[in-house]
Enzyme design. Sequence first.
Site, PDB file in Angstrom:
ATOM      1  N   ARG A 237       0.864  -1.175   0.000  1.00  0.00           N
ATOM      2  CA  ARG A 237       0.000   0.000   0.000  1.00  0.00           C
ATOM      3  C   ARG A 237       0.897   1.220   0.000  1.00  0.00           C
ATOM      4  O   ARG A 237       1.982   1.197   0.625  1.00  0.00           O
ATOM      5  CB  ARG A 237      -0.900   0.035   1.247  1.00  0.00           C
ATOM      6  N   GLU A 266      -4.231   7.552  -4.486  1.00  0.00           N
ATOM      7  CA  GLU A 266      -4.616   6.818  -5.706  1.00  0.00           C
ATOM      8  C   GLU A 266      -5.999   7.237  -6.167  1.00  0.00           C
ATOM      9  O   GLU A 266      -6.883   7.373  -5.316  1.00  0.00           O
ATOM     10  CB  GLU A 266      -4.588   5.309  -5.435  1.00  0.00           C
ATOM     11  N   HIS A 285      -1.730   0.399  -9.695  1.00  0.00           N
ATOM     12  CA  HIS A 285      -2.218  -0.592  -8.703  1.00  0.00           C
ATOM     13  C   HIS A 285      -2.873  -1.793  -9.409  1.00  0.00           C
ATOM     14  O   HIS A 285      -4.076  -2.049  -9.263  1.00  0.00           O
ATOM     15  CB  HIS A 285      -3.199   0.051  -7.714  1.00  0.00           C
ATOM     16  N   ILE A 286      -2.028  -2.540 -10.146  1.00  0.00           N
ATOM     17  CA  ILE A 286      -2.552  -3.661 -10.950  1.00  0.00           C
ATOM     18  C   ILE A 286      -2.037  -5.007 -10.465  1.00  0.00           C
ATOM     19  O   ILE A 286      -2.062  -5.981 -11.219  1.00  0.00           O
ATOM     20  CB  ILE A 286      -2.178  -3.510 -12.441  1.00  0.00           C
TER      21      ILE A 286
HETATM   22  C1  DGY Z   1      -5.041  -6.447  -2.835  1.00  0.00           C
HETATM   23  O1  DGY Z   1      -5.856  -7.313  -3.212  1.00  0.00           O
HETATM   24  O2  DGY Z   1      -5.077  -5.960  -1.696  1.00  0.00           O
HETATM   25  C2  DGY Z   1      -3.932  -6.018  -3.750  1.00  0.00           C
HETATM   26  O3  DGY Z   1      -3.633  -4.682  -3.601  1.00  0.00           O
HETATM   27  C3  DGY Z   1      -4.207  -6.386  -5.185  1.00  0.00           C
HETATM   28  O4  DGY Z   1      -3.475  -5.686  -6.122  1.00  0.00           O
END
Ligand code: DGY
Length: 327
Positions: A237, A266, A285-286
């Site tokens: 994060r 984000e 964030h992929i």
């Molecule tokens: C999650 O599922 O928490 C992740 O950030 C996926 O990218």
Amino acid sequence: MLPQIYIARKIPVEVENYIAEHFRYKKWDRLEPIPREYLFEQLADCEGLLTSGTRIDQELLDHSPKLKVVSNISVGYNNFDLEVMRERKILGTNTPKVLDDTVADLILSLMLSVARRVPELDRYVRAGHWSSKDDENIFGVDVHHKTLGIIGMGNIGQAVAQRGKWGFGMNILYHNRHSKPDVEQALDAAYRSKEELLRESDFIVLMTPLTPETRHYIGEREFAMMKPSAVFINASRGATVDEAALINALRMKQIFGAGLDVFEQEPVDPKNPLLTMDNVVVLPHIGSATSQTRLEMGMLAARNLVDALYGRKPSQLVKELQDLYES
Ligand code: DGY
């Protein structure tokens, strides 16, 4: 009558079909995040919420008198105010395991992209700057046989370590709240203090969940400990890193480069200085974003919701709320 739920983000049609067999439901079908006030209105008569990233706090729960369960379509659940949820006896679930390999693949791609400067040199070729084969200015750093330090040796951390060890012959170090002797044995990995890991690693992968204790876990002091040739990767994060300190470390060439799938804000602010730096690879964030994995995450989240609202213990109730469940 079937229980009423709300779906607060876009989901695959297969997941929606499964939900339709078990619930009455309303849904937010747009790509942009659902406005909070609108969500509050929708939640007035709902027992369940399927979402990801929505802040589940006192204010939301005050608008949701019937809510019993929030099912996150993500492994991370830093959007849960666990104290308030516990007080109000709201179950919270997540989607671990089904995304481990997909996120680990993405982390390896960030390591390789930063080390070998792939996006930067792609831009260089397209701009017509390719004039000589042996231009030292375009050299990168090796990945193979280097030292990979993983902070947060959960399922995803272990999947990254396997790739590093068996794919690239890397030496594996890790730091975690608790040491993991089984992982050490399986991957020939060595436990290190946070400081030792930062000093010894060529690649530092941050995978720790965001909690009050891990907010800005990596900052000025930590970047100063890293090697000037180090590559730093964050796919946990954004707020686990002090972004201002990261920007400074990159500007001052305290580290070689960074690969980021996550940001403090984000979607990232287009004016964020990280977006102008050649030694940074940025992604939106992929980590888990493949069709297959998002389908599996959606199905797991839907099953968690069904279990919770049909009186069974959901398989992925988050650990901090386990004791709320009464069978
Ligand atoms: C999650 O599922 O928490 C992740 O950030 C996926 O990218």
